[in-house]
Structures are given as structure tokens and as C-alpha cells.
Motif scaffolding. Structure first.
Motif, PDB file in Angstrom:
ATOM      1  N   ALA A 112       0.160  10.361  -1.162  1.00  0.00           N
ATOM      2  CA  ALA A 112       0.597  10.657   0.210  1.00  0.00           C
ATOM      3  C   ALA A 112       1.266  12.024   0.290  1.00  0.00           C
ATOM      4  CB  ALA A 112       1.552   9.581   0.704  1.00  0.00           C
ATOM      5  N   PHE A 113       1.957  12.407  -0.762  1.00  0.00           N
ATOM      6  CA  PHE A 113       2.654  13.685  -0.770  1.00  0.00           C
ATOM      7  C   PHE A 113       1.735  14.833  -1.181  1.00  0.00           C
ATOM      8  CE2 PHE A 113       5.829  10.403  -1.540  1.00  0.00           C
ATOM      9  CZ  PHE A 113       6.709  10.663  -0.492  1.00  0.00           C
ATOM     10  N   LEU A 114       0.717  14.527  -1.966  1.00  0.00           N
ATOM     11  CA  LEU A 114      -0.219  15.551  -2.412  1.00  0.00           C
ATOM     12  C   LEU A 114      -1.235  15.900  -1.343  1.00  0.00           C
ATOM     13  CD1 LEU A 114      -0.912  14.163  -5.983  1.00  0.00           C
ATOM     14  CD2 LEU A 114       0.486  16.158  -5.395  1.00  0.00           C
ATOM     15  N   ASP A 115      -1.753  14.879  -0.662  1.00  0.00           N
ATOM     16  CA  ASP A 115      -2.821  15.093   0.323  1.00  0.00           C
ATOM     17  C   ASP A 115      -2.841  13.902   1.276  1.00  0.00           C
ATOM     18  OD1 ASP A 115      -5.253  15.335   1.716  1.00  0.00           O
ATOM     19  OD2 ASP A 115      -6.269  16.217  -0.009  1.00  0.00           O
TER      20      ASP A 115
ATOM     21  N   PHE B 296       4.084  12.395   8.094  1.00  0.00           N
ATOM     22  CA  PHE B 296       3.793  13.662   7.443  1.00  0.00           C
ATOM     23  C   PHE B 296       3.115  14.655   8.383  1.00  0.00           C
ATOM     24  CE2 PHE B 296       4.176  10.700   4.037  1.00  0.00           C
ATOM     25  CZ  PHE B 296       4.712  11.413   2.990  1.00  0.00           C
ATOM     26  N   LYS B 297       2.662  14.203   9.528  1.00  0.00           N
ATOM     27  CA  LYS B 297       1.810  15.009  10.393  1.00  0.00           C
ATOM     28  C   LYS B 297       2.526  15.813  11.472  1.00  0.00           C
ATOM     29  CE  LYS B 297      -2.363  14.191   9.010  1.00  0.00           C
ATOM     30  NZ  LYS B 297      -3.227  15.251   8.582  1.00  0.00           N
ATOM     31  N   SER B 298       3.755  15.522  11.761  1.00  0.00           N
ATOM     32  CA  SER B 298       4.378  16.133  12.918  1.00  0.00           C
ATOM     33  C   SER B 298       5.658  16.874  12.563  1.00  0.00           C
ATOM     34  CB  SER B 298       4.702  15.044  13.953  1.00  0.00           C
ATOM     35  OG  SER B 298       5.430  15.594  15.011  1.00  0.00           O
ATOM     36  N   SER B 299       5.793  18.061  13.107  1.00  0.00           N
ATOM     37  CA  SER B 299       7.034  18.805  12.901  1.00  0.00           C
ATOM     38  C   SER B 299       8.182  18.166  13.678  1.00  0.00           C
ATOM     39  CB  SER B 299       6.856  20.255  13.325  1.00  0.00           C
ATOM     40  OG  SER B 299       6.546  20.330  14.698  1.00  0.00           O
TER      41      SER B 299
ATOM     42  N   GLU C 200       1.310   4.201   9.818  1.00  0.00           N
ATOM     43  CA  GLU C 200       2.605   4.613  10.370  1.00  0.00           C
ATOM     44  C   GLU C 200       3.336   5.533   9.391  1.00  0.00           C
ATOM     45  OE1 GLU C 200       6.456   2.052  10.858  1.00  0.00           O
ATOM     46  OE2 GLU C 200       5.117   1.652  12.556  1.00  0.00           O
ATOM     47  N   PHE C 201       3.328   5.171   8.126  1.00  0.00           N
ATOM     48  CA  PHE C 201       3.970   5.990   7.106  1.00  0.00           C
ATOM     49  C   PHE C 201       3.310   7.369   7.010  1.00  0.00           C
ATOM     50  CE2 PHE C 201       4.025   7.476   2.686  1.00  0.00           C
ATOM     51  CZ  PHE C 201       5.380   7.655   2.512  1.00  0.00           C
ATOM     52  N   LEU C 202       1.993   7.406   6.991  1.00  0.00           N
ATOM     53  CA  LEU C 202       1.287   8.681   6.855  1.00  0.00           C
ATOM     54  C   LEU C 202       1.458   9.565   8.083  1.00  0.00           C
ATOM     55  CD1 LEU C 202      -1.900   7.430   5.015  1.00  0.00           C
ATOM     56  CD2 LEU C 202      -0.068   8.863   4.074  1.00  0.00           C
TER      57      LEU C 202
ATOM     58  N   VAL D   5       0.838  -1.199   0.000  1.00  0.00           N
ATOM     59  CA  VAL D   5       0.000   0.000   0.000  1.00  0.00           C
ATOM     60  C   VAL D   5       0.876   1.253   0.000  1.00  0.00           C
ATOM     61  CG1 VAL D   5      -1.711   1.299   1.320  1.00  0.00           C
ATOM     62  CG2 VAL D   5      -1.904  -1.179   1.129  1.00  0.00           C
ATOM     63  N   VAL D   6       1.915   1.254   0.803  1.00  0.00           N
ATOM     64  CA  VAL D   6       2.808   2.416   0.850  1.00  0.00           C
ATOM     65  C   VAL D   6       3.444   2.655  -0.512  1.00  0.00           C
ATOM     66  CG1 VAL D   6       4.922   3.361   1.866  1.00  0.00           C
ATOM     67  CG2 VAL D   6       3.210   2.288   3.335  1.00  0.00           C
ATOM     68  N   ASP D   7       3.817   1.597  -1.186  1.00  0.00           N
ATOM     69  CA  ASP D   7       4.373   1.718  -2.525  1.00  0.00           C
ATOM     70  C   ASP D   7       3.392   2.466  -3.424  1.00  0.00           C
ATOM     71  OD1 ASP D   7       5.775   1.467  -4.908  1.00  0.00           O
ATOM     72  OD2 ASP D   7       5.532  -0.689  -5.047  1.00  0.00           O
ATOM     73  N   PHE D   8       2.120   2.097  -3.367  1.00  0.00           N
ATOM     74  CA  PHE D   8       1.149   2.756  -4.235  1.00  0.00           C
ATOM     75  C   PHE D   8       0.901   4.207  -3.836  1.00  0.00           C
ATOM     76  CE2 PHE D   8      -2.854   4.215  -5.825  1.00  0.00           C
ATOM     77  CZ  PHE D   8      -2.719   3.920  -7.169  1.00  0.00           C
ATOM     78  N   ILE D   9       0.628   4.462  -2.568  1.00  0.00           N
ATOM     79  CA  ILE D   9       0.258   5.837  -2.181  1.00  0.00           C
ATOM     80  C   ILE D   9       1.443   6.793  -2.196  1.00  0.00           C
ATOM     81  CG2 ILE D   9      -1.772   5.129  -0.859  1.00  0.00           C
ATOM     82  CD1 ILE D   9      -0.118   5.618   1.710  1.00  0.00           C
ATOM     83  N   ALA D  10       2.656   6.257  -2.069  1.00  0.00           N
ATOM     84  CA  ALA D  10       3.833   7.129  -2.048  1.00  0.00           C
ATOM     85  C   ALA D  10       4.530   7.205  -3.407  1.00  0.00           C
ATOM     86  CB  ALA D  10       4.827   6.651  -0.992  1.00  0.00           C
ATOM     87  N   ARG D  11       4.767   6.087  -4.034  1.00  0.00           N
ATOM     88  CA  ARG D  11       5.596   6.069  -5.245  1.00  0.00           C
ATOM     89  C   ARG D  11       4.808   6.052  -6.541  1.00  0.00           C
ATOM     90  NH1 ARG D  11       7.446   2.422  -1.655  1.00  0.00           N
ATOM     91  NH2 ARG D  11       9.266   3.074  -0.477  1.00  0.00           N
ATOM     92  N   ARG D  12       3.758   5.258  -6.591  1.00  0.00           N
ATOM     93  CA  ARG D  12       3.022   5.108  -7.854  1.00  0.00           C
ATOM     94  C   ARG D  12       2.092   6.284  -8.110  1.00  0.00           C
ATOM     95  NH1 ARG D  12       5.560   0.363  -9.785  1.00  0.00           N
ATOM     96  NH2 ARG D  12       6.307  -0.598  -7.868  1.00  0.00           N
ATOM     97  N   SER D  13       1.329   6.680  -7.096  1.00  0.00           N
ATOM     98  CA  SER D  13       0.353   7.759  -7.294  1.00  0.00           C
ATOM     99  C   SER D  13       0.800   9.089  -6.697  1.00  0.00           C
ATOM    100  CB  SER D  13      -0.989   7.379  -6.661  1.00  0.00           C
ATOM    101  OG  SER D  13      -0.874   7.368  -5.241  1.00  0.00           O
ATOM    102  N   ARG D  14       1.729   9.051  -5.745  1.00  0.00           N
ATOM    103  CA  ARG D  14       2.214  10.233  -5.018  1.00  0.00           C
ATOM    104  C   ARG D  14       1.122  10.888  -4.160  1.00  0.00           C
ATOM    105  NH1 ARG D  14       7.344  10.191  -4.639  1.00  0.00           N
ATOM    106  NH2 ARG D  14       7.528  12.420  -4.599  1.00  0.00           N
TER     107      ARG D  14
END
Length: 98
Positions: free
Chosen positions: A43-46, A86-89, A81-83, A32-41
């Protein structure tokens, strides 16, 4: 077309459910991380849209990869865990230039 995967994966983004199946079948997408991060991006967009899409991504990949209940749960936890990164400074390292 016949697989009922023509819906958008996340509202407001042009990523189709069929892209998950395509990536699994033709591009060696294994997680799943592969798809949301690398294939579709996504995770980085929203991050929030990616979080909402994760259950559907799991469902599609599970069908393609014949995952059992344990693997689905593992993928969910890894994606969450991956997402969270992105949430914390706290995860960012700031330098004051000195």
C-alpha cells in the motif's frame, strides 16, 4: 508449491501469493489491510498495485480464515477505504511554518 500460489501478487513487485497464505498461517495476519499495509508494505509502495491485488488477497485470506461472503465484502470495503487515504491531499496536514 502444491497450492498454486507461486504467482506474483502485483506486477513489478516480488511479493508472492504464497506470502499471503504464509502470513495467515504463521504470522497472525487477520485482515487485508494488515497484509497490504504491514506485512508486504505494498500500500505504501504502490497504491494502485495494492488496489489491484486486494481481490486476490481477499480470496487467499478467505480460504485460510473461512470467511463468508459478508466478511469478504467487509474486507473489500475496508481495504478500499484505507487505500483512499493515500489519494487525497485533503488527508495531509500542511503547516506554513508560522
Amino acid at each position: 508449491q502444491n497450492e498454486n500460489l507461486g504467482k506474483r501478487l502485483a506486477h513489478g513487485y516480488p511479493i508472492l501469493e504464497a506470502e499471503v497464505a504464509y502470513c495467515a498461517r504463521h504470522e497472525y495476519c487477520e485482515t487485508v489491510v494488515d497484509f497490504i499495509a504491514r506485512r508486504s508494505r505494498l500500500a505504501f509502495l504502490d497504491t494502485d498495485a495494492a488496489r489491484r491485488a486486494v481481490p486476490r488477497v481477499i480470496e487467499i485470506l478467505a480460504g485460510e480464515r473461512k470467511w463468508d461472503k459478508s466478511r469478504k465484502k467487509e474486507e473489500l470495503l475496508k481495504a478500499q477505504e484505507f487505500l483512499e487515504t493515500f489519494k487525497s491531499s485533503r488527508n495531509a496536514q500542511f503547516r506554513d511554518g508560522k
